[in-house]
Write an enzyme that holds these catalytic residues in place. Sequence first.
Site, PDB file in Angstrom:
ATOM      1  N   ASP A 190      74.133  44.408  54.841  1.00 42.09           N
ATOM      2  CA  ASP A 190      73.393  45.623  55.159  1.00 42.09           C
ATOM      3  C   ASP A 190      73.280  46.419  53.859  1.00 42.09           C
ATOM      4  O   ASP A 190      74.048  46.202  52.911  1.00 42.09           O
ATOM      5  CB  ASP A 190      74.148  46.420  56.226  1.00 42.09           C
TER       6      ASP A 190
ATOM      7  N   ASP B 190      72.371  50.358  53.444  1.00 43.10           N
ATOM      8  CA  ASP B 190      72.879  51.729  53.453  1.00 43.10           C
ATOM      9  C   ASP B 190      74.333  51.785  53.904  1.00 43.10           C
ATOM     10  O   ASP B 190      74.684  51.297  54.979  1.00 43.10           O
ATOM     11  CB  ASP B 190      72.029  52.597  54.392  1.00 43.10           C
TER      12      ASP B 190
ATOM     13  N   GLY C  88      71.901  52.193  61.539  1.00 42.17           N
ATOM     14  CA  GLY C  88      71.622  50.764  61.519  1.00 42.17           C
ATOM     15  C   GLY C  88      70.405  50.335  62.309  1.00 42.17           C
ATOM     16  O   GLY C  88      69.985  49.183  62.219  1.00 42.17           O
TER      17      GLY C  88
END
Length: 237
Positions: free
Chosen positions: A14, A16, A64
């Site tokens: 991922d 961020d 997310g």
Amino acid sequence: MPELPASIRACLFDLDGVLTDTAALHAAAWKESFDEYLLVGGSAADAAYRPFDIDGDYRTFVDGKRRADGVSSFFDSRGLEVPIEVQRQVAATKTARFDDLVRTQGLEVYPDVIGYLNYLRAAGIHRAVVSASEHCKDLVEAAGIADYFESRVDGQRATADGLAGKPAPDTYLAAASDLGYAAADCAVFEDAISGLQAGAAGGFGAVVGVNRRSLDSQPFFAAGATVVVESFDDLAH
């Protein structure tokens, strides 16, 4: 010191809050955007219209997820029936606020990231970045880490290919496929509850919860993490 299973041949990250210190900027932009609506939509005395809470609302309902999914998830959590055109405006406002914050505050890569990516590359472990952001390409380029990744599955790719967003595992499975590996051969690195759930649902060989803010680790494990670390330096390499 925890380590990845020896069978792992690819790592799916991922963006961020895992690679770049932008999760706080996203959270701040969401708060400004939601609070702008809540302020005019009703009274703060009404629990449904209380201000957006970064620690609770952001991590639980927004973090997310793709913008549209995050907006609807948050409003649903408050029991608010908000017209779709208003939801789209909130999402558009969030994007503009986030862009402003990136321009004024800059984009930082966590200090442990480059060393770990160099280790993986030297070890022959393949790498992909998986993000709900439609600006992922611009962000990884601005952060100077684009060349480390052989695949990028982001919000634009998800829309084009009809991939469901997190907590569905589709985007991570697409990244694994891009790299030529089955899910069992890949490790997912996530800080968001929805992303950890995606990793667990996809049957990945490892799901690493990245707990940059030193929060209670139990929610990470409950969401599907097989190991939780505060830094890549905590992983054997």
